[in-house]
Design an enzyme around this catalytic site. Sequence first.
Site, mmCIF file in Angstrom:
data_model
loop_
_atom_site.group_PDB
_atom_site.id
_atom_site.type_symbol
_atom_site.label_atom_id
_atom_site.label_comp_id
_atom_site.label_asym_id
_atom_site.label_seq_id
_atom_site.Cartn_x
_atom_site.Cartn_y
_atom_site.Cartn_z
ATOM 1 N N GLU A 94 0.841 -1.216 0.000
ATOM 2 C CA GLU A 94 0.000 0.000 0.000
ATOM 3 C C GLU A 94 0.871 1.259 0.000
ATOM 4 O O GLU A 94 0.544 2.252 0.646
ATOM 5 C CB GLU A 94 -0.948 0.030 1.213
ATOM 6 C CG GLU A 94 -1.821 -1.190 1.378
ATOM 7 C CD GLU A 94 -3.079 -1.183 0.515
ATOM 8 O OE1 GLU A 94 -3.352 -0.168 -0.139
ATOM 9 O OE2 GLU A 94 -3.765 -2.214 0.494
HETATM 10 C C1 LIG Z 1 2.878 -9.870 0.236
HETATM 11 C C2 LIG Z 1 2.701 -8.772 -0.757
HETATM 12 C C3 LIG Z 1 1.437 -8.494 -1.242
HETATM 13 C C4 LIG Z 1 1.267 -7.493 -2.203
HETATM 14 N N1 LIG Z 1 0.018 -7.284 -2.738
HETATM 15 C C5 LIG Z 1 -0.108 -6.456 -3.818
HETATM 16 C C6 LIG Z 1 -1.347 -6.374 -4.512
HETATM 17 O O1 LIG Z 1 -2.358 -7.004 -4.161
HETATM 18 N N2 LIG Z 1 -1.406 -5.583 -5.621
HETATM 19 C C7 LIG Z 1 -0.322 -4.864 -6.060
HETATM 20 O O2 LIG Z 1 -0.445 -4.164 -7.047
HETATM 21 N N3 LIG Z 1 0.860 -4.904 -5.393
HETATM 22 C C8 LIG Z 1 0.996 -5.692 -4.296
HETATM 23 N N4 LIG Z 1 2.203 -5.779 -3.630
HETATM 24 C C9 LIG Z 1 3.331 -5.000 -4.103
HETATM 25 C C10 LIG Z 1 3.723 -3.889 -3.172
HETATM 26 O O3 LIG Z 1 2.779 -2.866 -3.245
HETATM 27 C C11 LIG Z 1 5.155 -3.444 -3.552
HETATM 28 O O4 LIG Z 1 6.028 -4.468 -3.137
HETATM 29 C C12 LIG Z 1 5.522 -2.129 -2.923
HETATM 30 O O5 LIG Z 1 4.784 -1.093 -3.510
HETATM 31 C C13 LIG Z 1 7.017 -1.823 -3.059
HETATM 32 O O6 LIG Z 1 7.435 -1.989 -4.381
HETATM 33 P P1 LIG Z 1 8.747 -2.867 -4.683
HETATM 34 O O7 LIG Z 1 8.587 -4.167 -4.005
HETATM 35 O O8 LIG Z 1 8.963 -2.851 -6.149
HETATM 36 O O9 LIG Z 1 9.922 -2.086 -3.978
HETATM 37 P P2 LIG Z 1 10.725 -0.849 -4.574
HETATM 38 O O10 LIG Z 1 9.788 0.127 -5.153
HETATM 39 O O11 LIG Z 1 11.822 -1.362 -5.416
HETATM 40 O O12 LIG Z 1 11.323 -0.254 -3.248
HETATM 41 C C14 LIG Z 1 12.518 -0.760 -2.635
HETATM 42 C C15 LIG Z 1 12.918 0.214 -1.532
HETATM 43 O O13 LIG Z 1 13.214 1.490 -2.113
HETATM 44 C C16 LIG Z 1 12.432 2.486 -1.506
HETATM 45 N N5 LIG Z 1 12.082 3.499 -2.490
HETATM 46 C C17 LIG Z 1 11.507 3.329 -3.699
HETATM 47 N N6 LIG Z 1 11.284 4.508 -4.283
HETATM 48 C C18 LIG Z 1 11.720 5.458 -3.427
HETATM 49 C C19 LIG Z 1 11.757 6.868 -3.435
HETATM 50 N N7 LIG Z 1 11.256 7.591 -4.438
HETATM 51 N N8 LIG Z 1 12.298 7.487 -2.382
HETATM 52 C C20 LIG Z 1 12.781 6.822 -1.333
HETATM 53 N N9 LIG Z 1 12.759 5.479 -1.254
HETATM 54 C C21 LIG Z 1 12.222 4.807 -2.280
HETATM 55 C C22 LIG Z 1 11.208 1.766 -0.960
HETATM 56 O O14 LIG Z 1 10.600 2.489 0.090
HETATM 57 C C23 LIG Z 1 11.821 0.453 -0.514
HETATM 58 O O15 LIG Z 1 12.363 0.611 0.765
HETATM 59 C C24 LIG Z 1 2.385 -6.732 -2.628
HETATM 60 C C25 LIG Z 1 3.657 -7.009 -2.115
HETATM 61 C C26 LIG Z 1 3.830 -8.019 -1.206
HETATM 62 C C27 LIG Z 1 5.221 -8.309 -0.711
#
Ligand SMILES: Cc1cc2nc3c(=O)[nH]c(=O)nc-3n(C[C@H](O)[C@H](O)[C@H](O)COP(=O)(O)OP(=O)(O)OC[C@H]3O[C@@H](n4cnc5c(N)ncnc54)[C@H](O)[C@@H]3O)c2cc1C
Length: 595
Positions: free
Chosen positions: A403
Amino acid sequence: MATTPVSQELKRGGAFLIAATEPEDVFTPADLTDDQRLLGRTLEEFLAKEVVPHIPELEKHKEGLMPQLVRRAGEMGLLGASIPEEYGGAALDKISMTVISEKLSVYPSFMVAFGASTGIGTIPLIYFGTEEQKKKYLPKIATGELLSCYALSEPQAGSDALAARTRAVLSPDGKNWLLTGQKMWITSGGFSDVFIVFAKVDGEKFSCFIVDRKTPGFSIGAEENKMGIRGSSTVPLFFENAPVPKENLLHEIGRGHIVAFNTLNAGRFSLGASCVGGAKNVLAIAAKYAKERTAFGKPIAEFGLIKTQLGEMAIRTYALESMIYRTAGTIESAVAAGTDKVKQAMQVLEEYAIESSISKVVGSETLDYCVDEAVQIFGGYGFHEDYPVARMYRDSRINRIFEGTNEINRLVIIQMLMKRAMSGVLPLIPAAMKLGEELLAGPSFEEAPSGPFAEEEKSLAQAKNIFLLAAGAAVQKFRDQLANEQEIVGALANIVMDVYAIESSLRRAQKSAAAGAESSALMREAAASFTYDAMDRIEKEARTALAAIVDGDTLTTQLAALRRLAKHAPVDTIAIRRRVADAVLAQDRYPFEGR
Ligand SMILES: Cc1cc2nc3c(=O)[nH]c(=O)nc-3n(C[C@H](O)[C@H](O)[C@H](O)COP(=O)(O)OP(=O)(O)OC[C@H]3O[C@@H](n4cnc5c(N)ncnc54)[C@H](O)[C@@H]3O)c2cc1C
């Protein structure tokens, strides 16, 4: 306490930073109606009877069990909670929805599955669907005949969701959108029937589509091997020229981000609400264990260091619960003020996006704090999967990631505040300028507030001023480049969250005291302890930010002003935590339930 009348503009999202809020303006758990309380008890029974006994099988992904239990909730009318009545739903108010999120979180995997279908998988249809789309899907989602989910994230695009690579092109006959690409981490994807999928039309225009499970060219990958919420389904989705009927475009081409972000605003608030339930649950389990476990000839609950853990868990949960129900009340009264409830609800969610992000971050971090302390109270047994807190510890961790990660939500809080300040929607700039003049004029000899909450009331006012001091300095230096100074933005967001938490805790305690409620003395102490610690955090965050913003004589002057604002009388938080812990131990649960 200030009694200036609150203007319309000061009822806006984020206005708590400058406006005076009265205790009677704040919804608290004591204001829950009999129906809402009954709903809570019914949900507790449902969870205890129908879900909790199946946790071991659910954790091992027993085929078909989770969708069966989610459909059971549908038989009770819960799946249609947010759906308007004309489409077969119950159209429950925001406060009842908050009660649902709180109660179902006893088993987070179930809450997540329930939330995927009723929340993020349905809200896009309710707010953005055409009449035909609503008629086709919502009545079946309300009964559980169809389960839905939300597919935004991709392997290369999580936080940066608009970088999605999934494409949609119109088929040569113009009848279908052909989707190609991959989605990742989709909650409940393993068993859902309806998928809300985001893709870029012609690789450029971010848009949203309703995809049926049986669509050719659409396949669902294997379950991910997760750290926590193992009972929930999380899968990747694959699209290869998957034909989605043209009429399944949701909202407008190129406006998918509006669907995505409005949905997330709702999801973020619900996540915060679910953390209240999780925190209360783990507190009760830790307290029970602390009474049963003996060391050095007595129950560990009698040790001061265990009491401080239990007391602080309860105090932070109290602050979180106060802000969650306050926000629910604010949202509900704003929605109820409109004639077209659905349209109004969407606008209101956007209006209170700041409060929703605060709920998400404070909720997830409070719950993480509580589960961590619970593992500690359980000692070695906390580290063993045969005991409940190990799973709770693992299950909690995801809340800081999905989220919108907590980093992204911290950025959102300040971005939105700045946008509103710059456009004049929120009079933050005049407030910061006025504070500057007051500080230059030297110490004020105005009569100090008096009465039982005087010290906390003073701290609250000063906490708001500290935000204005630090944010004012940041904006003056970095102007529209402030977003690039993420560490400063993070510090400001932390101040904003603590201000909201202090005020919510305090107003609830005041409302309780005014009603002469039995627990109001302890509530007042919980609010006082929270405020005292929060003031130290706020001072530290402001000091860190100011040192990065200004230097030399200006820094010396700003730090002197900060010290003046942050001055607060000592509070015996050790004694308060002991008394709160004693109340937890006496009642075997969170001591402010429903109060
Ligand atoms: C169990 C689970 C259920 C999920 N369910 C859903 C779902 O139902 N539908 C859906 O669409 N998604 C879902 N997700 C996805 C989830 O929303 C994403 O994992 C989340 O938004 C983070 O994206 P990412 O994993 O690509 O991490 P990244 O975006 O790669 O982030 C990695 C790190 O970098 C940081 N970061 C990234 N950008 C910035 C910035 N601009 N400034 C500072 N820090 C930053 C982040 O805070 C994080 O600490 C789910 C994920 C999990 C693990």
